[in-house]
Design a protein around this motif. Sequence first.
Motif, PDB file in Angstrom:
ATOM      1  N   HIS A  99      39.114  34.960  48.807  1.00  0.00           N
ATOM      2  CA  HIS A  99      38.676  35.162  47.423  1.00  0.00           C
ATOM      3  C   HIS A  99      37.226  34.714  47.281  1.00  0.00           C
ATOM      4  O   HIS A  99      36.920  33.532  47.474  1.00  0.00           O
ATOM      5  CB  HIS A  99      39.533  34.362  46.448  1.00  0.00           C
ATOM      6  N   LYS A 100      36.340  35.647  46.962  1.00  0.00           N
ATOM      7  CA  LYS A 100      34.951  35.296  46.627  1.00  0.00           C
ATOM      8  C   LYS A 100      34.867  35.237  45.106  1.00  0.00           C
ATOM      9  O   LYS A 100      34.988  36.259  44.420  1.00  0.00           O
ATOM     10  CB  LYS A 100      33.976  36.355  47.171  1.00  0.00           C
ATOM     11  N   LEU A 101      34.708  34.033  44.578  1.00  0.00           N
ATOM     12  CA  LEU A 101      34.772  33.818  43.144  1.00  0.00           C
ATOM     13  C   LEU A 101      33.454  34.221  42.479  1.00  0.00           C
ATOM     14  O   LEU A 101      32.372  33.895  42.964  1.00  0.00           O
ATOM     15  CB  LEU A 101      35.086  32.349  42.860  1.00  0.00           C
ATOM     16  N   VAL A 102      33.572  34.926  41.355  1.00  0.00           N
ATOM     17  CA  VAL A 102      32.401  35.422  40.633  1.00  0.00           C
ATOM     18  C   VAL A 102      32.483  34.924  39.193  1.00  0.00           C
ATOM     19  O   VAL A 102      33.438  35.241  38.480  1.00  0.00           O
ATOM     20  CB  VAL A 102      32.348  36.970  40.633  1.00  0.00           C
ATOM     21  N   PRO A 103      31.513  34.124  38.729  1.00  0.00           N
ATOM     22  CA  PRO A 103      31.538  33.650  37.339  1.00  0.00           C
ATOM     23  C   PRO A 103      31.616  34.804  36.349  1.00  0.00           C
ATOM     24  O   PRO A 103      31.146  35.916  36.616  1.00  0.00           O
ATOM     25  CB  PRO A 103      30.214  32.895  37.212  1.00  0.00           C
TER      26      PRO A 103
ATOM     27  N   PRO B 118      39.431  33.673  29.125  1.00  0.00           N
ATOM     28  CA  PRO B 118      39.374  32.596  30.127  1.00  0.00           C
ATOM     29  C   PRO B 118      39.199  33.106  31.555  1.00  0.00           C
ATOM     30  O   PRO B 118      39.213  32.308  32.490  1.00  0.00           O
ATOM     31  CB  PRO B 118      40.740  31.921  29.965  1.00  0.00           C
ATOM     32  N   TYR B 119      39.048  34.432  31.721  1.00  0.00           N
ATOM     33  CA  TYR B 119      39.067  34.995  33.068  1.00  0.00           C
ATOM     34  C   TYR B 119      37.680  35.053  33.694  1.00  0.00           C
ATOM     35  O   TYR B 119      36.662  35.118  33.005  1.00  0.00           O
ATOM     36  CB  TYR B 119      39.667  36.412  33.038  1.00  0.00           C
ATOM     37  N   HIS B 120      37.680  35.049  35.027  1.00  0.00           N
ATOM     38  CA  HIS B 120      36.463  35.219  35.816  1.00  0.00           C
ATOM     39  C   HIS B 120      36.701  36.353  36.808  1.00  0.00           C
ATOM     40  O   HIS B 120      37.801  36.926  36.886  1.00  0.00           O
ATOM     41  CB  HIS B 120      36.116  33.924  36.554  1.00  0.00           C
ATOM     42  N   GLY B 121      35.683  36.672  37.580  1.00  0.00           N
ATOM     43  CA  GLY B 121      35.811  37.749  38.561  1.00  0.00           C
ATOM     44  C   GLY B 121      36.142  37.211  39.945  1.00  0.00           C
ATOM     45  O   GLY B 121      35.949  36.033  40.240  1.00  0.00           O
ATOM     46  N   VAL B 122      36.639  38.094  40.793  1.00  0.00           N
ATOM     47  CA  VAL B 122      36.921  37.717  42.179  1.00  0.00           C
ATOM     48  C   VAL B 122      36.830  38.957  43.045  1.00  0.00           C
ATOM     49  O   VAL B 122      37.288  40.039  42.657  1.00  0.00           O
ATOM     50  CB  VAL B 122      38.308  37.052  42.314  1.00  0.00           C
ATOM     51  N   ASN B 123      36.184  38.829  44.188  1.00  0.00           N
ATOM     52  CA  ASN B 123      36.198  39.875  45.210  1.00  0.00           C
ATOM     53  C   ASN B 123      37.211  39.454  46.260  1.00  0.00           C
ATOM     54  O   ASN B 123      37.095  38.382  46.845  1.00  0.00           O
ATOM     55  CB  ASN B 123      34.809  40.049  45.830  1.00  0.00           C
ATOM     56  N   LEU B 124      38.201  40.295  46.488  1.00  0.00           N
ATOM     57  CA  LEU B 124      39.313  39.954  47.367  1.00  0.00           C
ATOM     58  C   LEU B 124      39.235  40.744  48.661  1.00  0.00           C
ATOM     59  O   LEU B 124      39.059  41.964  48.653  1.00  0.00           O
ATOM     60  CB  LEU B 124      40.644  40.245  46.668  1.00  0.00           C
ATOM     61  N   ALA B 125      39.361  40.047  49.786  1.00  0.00           N
ATOM     62  CA  ALA B 125      39.436  40.689  51.100  1.00  0.00           C
ATOM     63  C   ALA B 125      40.732  40.246  51.774  1.00  0.00           C
ATOM     64  O   ALA B 125      41.077  39.064  51.742  1.00  0.00           O
ATOM     65  CB  ALA B 125      38.236  40.310  51.963  1.00  0.00           C
TER      66      ALA B 125
END
Length: 500
Positions: free
Chosen positions: A382-386, A438-445
């Motif tokens: 999970h690459k977390l994205v504000p 309350p949600y943020h973004g995530v790039n999932l691999a």
Amino acid sequence: MSRMVYLGGEVRSRALFRGDRHVLEWAGLAGFMALALGLVVVFRHPVAIGAGILLAAAGWWMFTPRGDAHQSWAAATARTWYHRWRNATGLSSYHPDGEGAMTPWWLPATAGERNAPLAVGEVRWFDVEFRGGGSMVVFRHAMPDTDYFSVVLEVTGSIGAVRAERDDERPYVGWGEFLTSQATERSAITVVQEIAHVVPADIEDHLVFIGSRIPEGTPEVLQRSYADLAGQLNTRSEQHRTYLALGLPSTDRLWKTASRYGGGDTGIGIAVFKEVQKAVKKLRGPFGGVRVLDEARAAALIRALQDPGFDIDQSDGVTLATCWQASDGTHPERVVVNGTWLTRTATVQGRKISTEALPVQALSRLVSGGEDSFIRTISAVHKLVPAARARGTAQEDVTVDTGETNAGAGKGRIDDGSAAASLSGSTARLNDLKVGSPYHGVNLALYITVKARTEAGLEDAVSAMEAMANAAGISELSWMDERQDLAMITTLPLARGVKQ
């Protein structure tokens, strides 16, 4: 009612001119176009114009991704030749004793002096000692884009017996809340890698234990019946272990915090520990227990993930300098570890995930639910994205998707479903990321590694894994052939698989 999520929807590229090209493919295409334009401008002759047109067309064909693999001819050819080059130089294999390694004349003399496989890259580590005893190992990775630190945790999962359906979703909700807590602009943790390792359970020790306690006079038929039942269960019984790797980029803010504790390894170690300590407090909600691994336990884990013949908990005498096992990556479709374990790794492309709503437990079917037991490791990175950055990306995607959908409708073009799926996915993301949510973004691999001792066993494991992926809403696994020697690193606890 089960909680539903959307994991798919990214079924086509939103890149310029479509095609989803890699930066090197753009560079190659630009080079061909520049040559074509140069021919026309310099010579201004019909023959030169024709040659320029042919050159431009050739460049477009060579560097445009296509087909199910969604890669260009140039990329496929480069991948093949790069694998052959690694074979020729000995870089596709690793020998802890140095045997079989070779250093070509065009490489530095130290190129063959490796203490880890090529894909590991340049990594150093140091321990952070705890006041009450024990320690935590911190990895520092030197990567082309940025350096980063990582630590490894073991989690025991949510503890409980029989749970109601809605209660069974609590760990997923807690996991989402944990990721949200780490996805803020001030959080130092930007990558969270979840690793699920599954091995067949060895029931022989259990049978020996039971056999030593059978009362005298127990009918033979009853003993055989129990042994037969245990033998049938042995083909489906599995041991499950879960680990996390947390990635922290080497930023000015992190080093500023480290300077308060003296700088150097000591300072950065304490700064990393403070961040990990806060993360562990959040993790104790969705998981029953969390522990940070020291060097010996981390080394034992890495060794066992390469060679399942080693006990994952046997940490005596193993270090991060000696945990790397001999591997032969010359075959394009597999890596052979210690001459025994055939290993194959796949990734999951976003366009291969169902665009329909899936139960929140969907991806758990990659871990359990198969008919037969086999060795597999599933890594979700999970690459977390504000939220602010993720919202901006979602706005751009909705704008592009809406424009393409309207343009297609205006031309009377029949949609094959990809435009509608893209628009639906980007719109859902934008709605989730609206201001105040309350949600943020995530790039999932997603990466999956399977292992077996024989070629037939590996084929069975591949087929079983593909069936489990299909049940999880994944139509196809993309096996990383001609990159298997590089791919195996993606399911080791090093927070790899996405750009930092």
